[in-house]
Design a protein around this motif. Structure first.
Motif, PDB file in Angstrom:
ATOM      1  N   ILE A  68       0.773  -1.267  -0.118  1.00 32.86           N
ATOM      2  CA  ILE A  68      -0.097   0.062  -0.019  1.00 32.86           C
ATOM      3  C   ILE A  68       0.993   1.195   0.105  1.00 32.86           C
ATOM      4  N   VAL A  69       1.909   1.116   0.739  1.00 34.24           N
ATOM      5  CA  VAL A  69       2.702   2.407   0.790  1.00 34.24           C
ATOM      6  C   VAL A  69       3.668   2.611  -0.509  1.00 34.24           C
ATOM      7  N   THR A  70       4.018   1.437  -1.171  1.00 32.99           N
ATOM      8  CA  THR A  70       4.513   1.520  -2.665  1.00 32.99           C
ATOM      9  C   THR A  70       3.781   2.168  -3.477  1.00 32.99           C
ATOM     10  N   GLY A  71       2.326   1.823  -3.328  1.00 31.27           N
ATOM     11  CA  GLY A  71       1.196   2.107  -4.307  1.00 31.27           C
ATOM     12  C   GLY A  71       1.093   3.561  -4.286  1.00 31.27           C
ATOM     13  N   GLY A  72       1.077   4.312  -3.032  1.00 33.92           N
ATOM     14  CA  GLY A  72       0.802   5.499  -2.837  1.00 33.92           C
ATOM     15  C   GLY A  72       2.179   6.249  -3.481  1.00 33.92           C
ATOM     16  N   ARG A  73       3.431   5.671  -3.446  1.00 37.70           N
ATOM     17  CA  ARG A  73       4.524   6.547  -3.745  1.00 37.70           C
ATOM     18  C   ARG A  73       4.605   6.446  -5.288  1.00 37.70           C
ATOM     19  N   LEU A  74       4.116   5.322  -5.902  1.00 36.82           N
ATOM     20  CA  LEU A  74       4.128   5.227  -7.372  1.00 36.82           C
ATOM     21  C   LEU A  74       3.203   6.446  -7.893  1.00 36.82           C
ATOM     22  N   GLY A  75       2.297   6.592  -7.155  1.00 36.97           N
ATOM     23  CA  GLY A  75       1.045   7.830  -7.585  1.00 36.97           C
ATOM     24  C   GLY A  75       1.903   8.992  -7.726  1.00 36.97           C
ATOM     25  N   ASP A  76       2.867   9.203  -6.573  1.00 42.80           N
ATOM     26  CA  ASP A  76       3.547  10.453  -6.470  1.00 42.80           C
ATOM     27  C   ASP A  76       4.626  10.584  -7.545  1.00 42.80           C
ATOM     28  N   ILE A  77       5.264   9.375  -8.082  1.00 46.02           N
ATOM     29  CA  ILE A  77       6.303   9.334  -9.220  1.00 46.02           C
ATOM     30  C   ILE A  77       5.567   9.494 -10.497  1.00 46.02           C
ATOM     31  N   PHE A  78       4.471   8.702 -10.892  1.00 43.75           N
ATOM     32  CA  PHE A  78       3.946   8.993 -12.192  1.00 43.75           C
ATOM     33  C   PHE A  78       2.452   9.504 -11.986  1.00 43.75           C
ATOM     34  N   GLY A  79       1.905  10.090 -11.185  1.00 39.26           N
ATOM     35  CA  GLY A  79       0.737  10.606 -11.204  1.00 39.26           C
ATOM     36  C   GLY A  79      -0.266   9.849 -10.862  1.00 39.26           C
ATOM     37  N   THR A  80      -1.195  10.309 -10.029  1.00 38.43           N
ATOM     38  CA  THR A  80      -2.404   9.350  -9.468  1.00 38.43           C
ATOM     39  C   THR A  80      -3.348   9.022 -10.578  1.00 38.43           C
ATOM     40  N   LYS A  81      -3.722   9.722 -11.526  1.00 39.46           N
ATOM     41  CA  LYS A  81      -4.542   9.147 -12.178  1.00 39.46           C
ATOM     42  C   LYS A  81      -3.880   7.864 -13.175  1.00 39.46           C
ATOM     43  N   THR A  82      -2.730   8.006 -13.573  1.00 33.38           N
ATOM     44  CA  THR A  82      -1.913   6.854 -14.335  1.00 33.38           C
ATOM     45  C   THR A  82      -2.033   5.591 -13.520  1.00 33.38           C
ATOM     46  N   VAL A  83      -1.659   5.978 -12.299  1.00 37.05           N
ATOM     47  CA  VAL A  83      -1.245   4.605 -11.293  1.00 37.05           C
ATOM     48  C   VAL A  83      -2.875   4.030 -11.185  1.00 37.05           C
ATOM     49  N   PHE A  84      -3.825   5.019 -10.862  1.00 40.83           N
ATOM     50  CA  PHE A  84      -5.272   4.428 -10.421  1.00 40.83           C
ATOM     51  C   PHE A  84      -5.778   3.684 -11.647  1.00 40.83           C
ATOM     52  N   LEU A  85      -5.583   4.007 -12.845  1.00 39.56           N
ATOM     53  CA  LEU A  85      -6.107   3.500 -14.038  1.00 39.56           C
ATOM     54  C   LEU A  85      -5.394   2.208 -14.244  1.00 39.56           C
ATOM     55  N   LEU A  86      -3.972   1.779 -13.792  1.00 40.57           N
ATOM     56  CA  LEU A  86      -3.387   0.792 -13.967  1.00 40.57           C
ATOM     57  C   LEU A  86      -3.941  -0.108 -12.888  1.00 40.57           C
ATOM     58  N   GLY A  87      -4.066   0.373 -11.692  1.00 43.07           N
ATOM     59  CA  GLY A  87      -4.533  -0.189 -10.472  1.00 43.07           C
ATOM     60  C   GLY A  87      -5.869  -0.996 -10.806  1.00 43.07           C
ATOM     61  N   VAL A  88      -6.631   0.013 -11.211  1.00 44.63           N
ATOM     62  CA  VAL A  88      -8.286  -0.822 -11.527  1.00 44.63           C
ATOM     63  C   VAL A  88      -8.272  -1.663 -12.671  1.00 44.63           C
ATOM     64  N   ALA A  89      -7.510  -1.454 -13.696  1.00 39.14           N
ATOM     65  CA  ALA A  89      -7.494  -2.626 -14.597  1.00 39.14           C
ATOM     66  C   ALA A  89      -6.477  -4.004 -14.157  1.00 39.14           C
ATOM     67  N   GLY A  90      -5.694  -3.527 -12.972  1.00 43.31           N
ATOM     68  CA  GLY A  90      -5.257  -4.812 -12.562  1.00 43.31           C
ATOM     69  C   GLY A  90      -6.253  -5.757 -11.719  1.00 43.31           C
ATOM     70  N   PHE A  91      -6.929  -4.840 -10.927  1.00 42.89           N
ATOM     71  CA  PHE A  91      -7.928  -5.378 -10.095  1.00 42.89           C
ATOM     72  C   PHE A  91      -9.157  -6.040 -10.817  1.00 42.89           C
ATOM     73  N   THR A  92      -9.331  -5.638 -11.937  1.00 38.89           N
ATOM     74  CA  THR A  92     -10.541  -6.130 -12.843  1.00 38.89           C
ATOM     75  C   THR A  92     -10.085  -7.453 -13.438  1.00 38.89           C
TER      76      THR A  92
END
Length: 471
Positions: A68-92
């Motif tokens: 969860i902490v790594t996921g938050g930092r990835l949002g800081d590095i690449f932008g929350t929208k990008t990581v959010f979309l990748l996360g939702v796609a992976g979860f689906t």
């Protein structure tokens, strides 16, 4: 920081963005509970052992907790929208994999992947809310977020029971995972269109080594609790647990080394010098240890001992959810005035609820779902009094500059505690059920749950003393 960021992004559609990201958070919360009512059906169809059933729940939480902490930092590095979309796609995608699983071990592996992808999706939700709502609307936005979060568990139970009962398309229990397919695609399409991209934050770094060591240590500690019963608690089981403990000790040393070399460890070790915060985390562990596991043992008792159909078993928790939401709505204001005292009152009420459930199943040979639902009301109200303000009370002593790290450590602790509780309580329940009866198993589990909540009370009182001394 938030003021600077909001000046550079479009906030004109923020309420639509709120609906999108909260829907993703809701999907994650539902999946933490939806599998409970389907466990007996999964066991029958896949031939999964009781240990594997516990692992289906626990591994989802462990995968999420360690990243969860790594996921938050990835949002800081690449932008929350990008990581959010990748996360939702992976979860689906991983949800569909769960539905396609052909064995217990494969379902466990798929659930691990599902929890891992959730760790990239979920942190972006709060990050987005912080950025888009820096003004007076912030309280309303977070109230909506909290209410939806509270309803996720009850919806998971009810939806799981409904889907298993309807057996849509002949998919049976698999439909509880397939339903994430269309929902995930809708969220992706909507987020791609209206969700703004936040600026990247330079200087943010990952600690993948720490995350790997933490994951390995947790699996070695919690795994034997899940599967030790299947091998008669052989000597090597305890050796694996000892090795897991050693890995967790190594994790702390590794984190200190990362910090000493100017890195960004998974855990901000300076927080461990705050006595009030550490004691508060202990209380958090005890509370969440008894949270997810409570729903597990109640579901097992209703379906395996009382033969309550999946739909009715799921609906039993709806009154509890209503009481939970009502308590959550007014507990925040009370906590601001009275602090940890409100949490202690909620814990005492929860213990009373556990006692009422124990009396109900002892006095009534075969309690009806309605009778169980009434007993669950008290426990649900107590849970709501505690869960909503708990994070604010525990994080109150953390400095503003460490708020993000403190929140990350809080979130990690809740998931680890939930996984440990599922492993420990599940082991107690199945052991007592095999050697006695389902009623004895439930009473034993309720006693352990009561001890955990009592531990939470003791640590909250200890935390209050540390706050008074610091003041």
């Amino acid at each position: 920081m938030h003021t600077t960021v909001t000046a550079t992004i479009d906030t004109s559609r923020r309420w639509r963005v709120l609906a999108i990201v909260v829907a993703a958070q809701f999907m994650f919360g539902v999946d933490a509970f939806i599998v409970n009512v389907a466990l007996p059906t999964i066991s029958t169809e896949l031939g999964a052992s009781s240990s594997q059933l516990e692992a289906v729940i626990a591994i989802y939480l462990i995968g999420y907790a360690t990243l969860i902490v790594t996921g938050g930092r990835l949002g800081d590095i690449f932008g929350t929208k990008t990581v959010f979309l990748l996360g939702v796609a992976g979860f689906t995608f991983t949800s569909l994999w769960c539905g396609l699983a052909r064995s217990g071990p494969e379902l466990i592996l798929a659930r691990l992947a599902q929890g891992t992808t959730a760790a990239f999706m979920v942190p972006q939700v709060l990050a987005t809310l912080h950025v888009l709502f820096p003004d007076a609307a912030r309280a309303k936005a977070f109230a909506i977020y909290g209410t939806v979060l509270g309803l996720a568990g009850a919806t998971g139970f009810a939806l799981g029971g409904l889907l298993v009962t309807l057996d849509l398309g002949g998919f049976g229990w698999r439909s509880i995972f397939y339903v994430n397919g269309p929902v995930g695609l809708i969220i992706i399409a909507a987020a791609a269109r209206v969700m703004p991209q936040t600026p990247q934050r330079p200087g943010t770094r990952l600690d993948l080594g720490g995350a790997v060591i933490l994951f390995a240590g947790l699996v070695c500690v919690i795994g034997p609790l899940l599967f030790g019963r299947d091998v008669g608690w052989a000597g090597w089981v305890w050796a694996v647990m000892a090795g897991g403990g050693a890995m967790l000790a190594l994790f702390l040393r590794y984190e200190r080394r990362i910090a000493a070399h100017g890195g960004m460890p998974v855990v901000d070790l300076t927080l461990l010098a705050d006595r009030a915060f550490v004691r508060g985390l202990g209380a958090v562990f005890c509370f969440f240890f008894a949270n997810q596991s409570f729903y597990l043992v109640m579901t097992l008792y209703m379906q395996l001992e009382l033969n309550v159909p999946p739909l009715q078993a799921g609906l039993v928790f709806l009154p509890l959810a209503l009481a939970f939401v009502i308590a959550s709505r007014h507990s925040g204001a009370r906590a601001r005035r009275r602090g940890a005292l409100v949490l202690i009152e909620g814990c005492l009420l929860q213990i009373a609820g556990l006692g009422l459930i124990a009396v109900t199943v002892t006095v009534i040979a075969t309690p009806t779902p309605f009778e169980l639902a009434l007993a669950l009301l008290v426990a649900g109200y107590g849970q709501g009094l505690v869960m909503a303000p708990l994070s604010g009370v525990v994080l109150s002593s953390v400095q503003a500059t460490s708020a993000g790290s403190g929140s990350g450590l809080y979130g990690t602790t809740t998931q680890i505690a939930s996984a440990a509780g599922v492993a420990a309580l599940g082991s107690v329940y199945f052991t007592l059920a095999q050697n006695g009866s389902g009623r004895l198993a439930l009473l034993g589990a309720l006693a352990l749950l009561g001890l955990a909540i009592a531990g939470c009370i003791g640590l909250l009182r200890w935390m209050r003393r540390a706050v008074v001394v610091a003041a």
